[in-house]
Design a protein around this motif. Sequence first.
Motif, PDB file in Angstrom:
ATOM      1  N   GLY A   9       0.855  -1.175   0.000  1.00 41.09           N
ATOM      2  CA  GLY A   9       0.000   0.000   0.000  1.00 41.09           C
ATOM      3  C   GLY A   9       0.890   1.223   0.000  1.00 41.09           C
ATOM      4  N   GLN A  10       0.361   2.299  -0.173  1.00 42.92           N
ATOM      5  CA  GLN A  10      -0.965   2.815  -0.036  1.00 42.92           C
ATOM      6  C   GLN A  10      -1.479   3.341  -1.361  1.00 42.92           C
ATOM      7  N   ASP A  11      -0.722   4.260  -1.938  1.00 37.39           N
ATOM      8  CA  ASP A  11      -1.244   4.896  -3.145  1.00 37.39           C
ATOM      9  C   ASP A  11      -0.982   4.039  -4.384  1.00 37.39           C
ATOM     10  N   LEU A  12      -1.795   4.273  -5.394  1.00 38.76           N
ATOM     11  CA  LEU A  12      -1.777   3.495  -6.635  1.00 38.76           C
ATOM     12  C   LEU A  12      -0.400   3.458  -7.285  1.00 38.76           C
ATOM     13  N   MET A  44      -3.420  -2.244  -0.092  1.00 39.12           N
ATOM     14  CA  MET A  44      -4.125  -1.387   0.847  1.00 39.12           C
ATOM     15  C   MET A  44      -4.370  -0.015   0.227  1.00 39.12           C
ATOM     16  N   PHE A  45      -5.460   0.609   0.639  1.00 39.95           N
ATOM     17  CA  PHE A  45      -5.698   1.987   0.239  1.00 39.95           C
ATOM     18  C   PHE A  45      -6.485   2.685   1.334  1.00 39.95           C
ATOM     19  N   TYR A  46      -6.476   3.997   1.291  1.00 41.96           N
ATOM     20  CA  TYR A  46      -7.167   4.813   2.283  1.00 41.96           C
ATOM     21  C   TYR A  46      -8.461   5.388   1.735  1.00 41.96           C
ATOM     22  N   THR A  47      -9.396   5.620   2.638  1.00 42.77           N
ATOM     23  CA  THR A  47     -10.571   6.445   2.356  1.00 42.77           C
ATOM     24  C   THR A  47     -10.937   7.138   3.659  1.00 42.77           C
ATOM     25  N   ASP A  48     -11.874   8.065   3.589  1.00 42.71           N
ATOM     26  CA  ASP A  48     -12.331   8.746   4.789  1.00 42.71           C
ATOM     27  C   ASP A  48     -13.819   8.492   4.986  1.00 42.71           C
ATOM     28  N   LEU A  49     -14.274   8.560   6.219  1.00 43.25           N
ATOM     29  CA  LEU A  49     -15.678   8.288   6.508  1.00 43.25           C
ATOM     30  C   LEU A  49     -16.610   9.393   6.026  1.00 43.25           C
ATOM     31  N   GLY A  54     -12.103   7.938  -3.153  1.00 43.32           N
ATOM     32  CA  GLY A  54     -11.100   6.975  -3.592  1.00 43.32           C
ATOM     33  C   GLY A  54     -11.615   5.566  -3.792  1.00 43.32           C
ATOM     34  N   LEU A  55     -12.896   5.348  -3.566  1.00 44.10           N
ATOM     35  CA  LEU A  55     -13.438   4.006  -3.774  1.00 44.10           C
ATOM     36  C   LEU A  55     -13.732   3.764  -5.249  1.00 44.10           C
ATOM     37  N   THR A  56     -14.553   4.591  -5.850  1.00 43.27           N
ATOM     38  CA  THR A  56     -14.942   4.389  -7.253  1.00 43.27           C
ATOM     39  C   THR A  56     -14.304   5.392  -8.201  1.00 43.27           C
ATOM     40  N   LEU A  57     -13.795   6.491  -7.675  1.00 43.95           N
ATOM     41  CA  LEU A  57     -13.101   7.493  -8.479  1.00 43.95           C
ATOM     42  C   LEU A  57     -11.774   7.827  -7.798  1.00 43.95           C
ATOM     43  N   PRO A  58     -10.741   8.143  -8.569  1.00 45.60           N
ATOM     44  CA  PRO A  58      -9.450   8.478  -7.963  1.00 45.60           C
ATOM     45  C   PRO A  58      -9.538   9.745  -7.114  1.00 45.60           C
ATOM     46  N   THR A  59      -8.779   9.769  -6.030  1.00 46.41           N
ATOM     47  CA  THR A  59      -8.657  10.971  -5.202  1.00 46.41           C
ATOM     48  C   THR A  59      -7.234  11.050  -4.682  1.00 46.41           C
ATOM     49  N   ASP A  60      -6.821  12.240  -4.299  1.00 41.05           N
ATOM     50  CA  ASP A  60      -5.473  12.443  -3.781  1.00 41.05           C
ATOM     51  C   ASP A  60      -5.569  13.248  -2.494  1.00 41.05           C
ATOM     52  N   GLY A  62      -2.986  14.073  -0.849  1.00 39.77           N
ATOM     53  CA  GLY A  62      -1.700  14.747  -0.736  1.00 39.77           C
ATOM     54  C   GLY A  62      -0.514  13.801  -0.712  1.00 39.77           C
ATOM     55  N   SER A  63      -0.776  12.511  -0.593  1.00 36.11           N
ATOM     56  CA  SER A  63       0.319  11.547  -0.540  1.00 36.11           C
ATOM     57  C   SER A  63       0.332  10.614  -1.739  1.00 36.11           C
ATOM     58  N   GLY A  64      -0.542  10.855  -2.701  1.00 37.11           N
ATOM     59  CA  GLY A  64      -0.629  10.011  -3.881  1.00 37.11           C
ATOM     60  C   GLY A  64      -2.070   9.630  -4.160  1.00 37.11           C
ATOM     61  N   VAL A  65      -2.314   9.099  -5.327  1.00 39.41           N
ATOM     62  CA  VAL A  65      -3.667   8.773  -5.754  1.00 39.41           C
ATOM     63  C   VAL A  65      -4.164   7.503  -5.071  1.00 39.41           C
ATOM     64  N   GLU A  66      -5.296   7.606  -4.424  1.00 39.23           N
ATOM     65  CA  GLU A  66      -6.002   6.474  -3.837  1.00 39.23           C
ATOM     66  C   GLU A  66      -7.139   6.113  -4.782  1.00 39.23           C
ATOM     67  N   TYR A  67      -7.245   4.839  -5.152  1.00 41.80           N
ATOM     68  CA  TYR A  67      -8.280   4.443  -6.105  1.00 41.80           C
ATOM     69  C   TYR A  67      -8.496   2.939  -6.000  1.00 41.80           C
ATOM     70  N   ALA A  68      -9.466   2.538  -5.201  1.00 44.55           N
ATOM     71  CA  ALA A  68      -9.725   1.117  -4.953  1.00 44.55           C
ATOM     72  C   ALA A  68     -10.085   0.369  -6.220  1.00 44.55           C
ATOM     73  N   ASN A  69     -10.987   0.914  -7.029  1.00 38.74           N
ATOM     74  CA  ASN A  69     -11.364   0.227  -8.269  1.00 38.74           C
ATOM     75  C   ASN A  69     -10.176   0.085  -9.212  1.00 38.74           C
TER      76      ASN A  69
END
Length: 97
Positions: A9-12, A44-49, A54-60, A62-69
């Motif tokens: 993990g973490q970022d793509l 592994m990847f991060y998301t916020d509550l 970052g689950l279905t669309l990429p988000t950043d 500040g530490s890199g792109v999170e994108y579960a899909n």
Amino acid sequence: LYFNVALKGQDLFSIEEYVTSQYNYSLHEGRTQHMSTFAPAAAMFYTDLEKLAGLTLPTDYGSGVEYANGIAQSLFPTSDIGLQVYLFIKSRMHVHY
């Protein structure tokens, strides 16, 4: 009993770079394994509550792109996915000096 399992993990970009570097190293060692054999057992990847970004669309964040899909469907379709949830409670308290 001994298990050798890679969780990455973490970022793509970091996950993809790790797999690519392992593959490149194997080529220098004279091995001819397919690149897919270097996929981690889980990524592994991060998301916020608040937004579940970052689950279905990429988000950043500040530490890199999170994108579960992107991890699950594109990079490592045979790997498990681990979800790390970021919880931040907004404070209304102000500190005065």
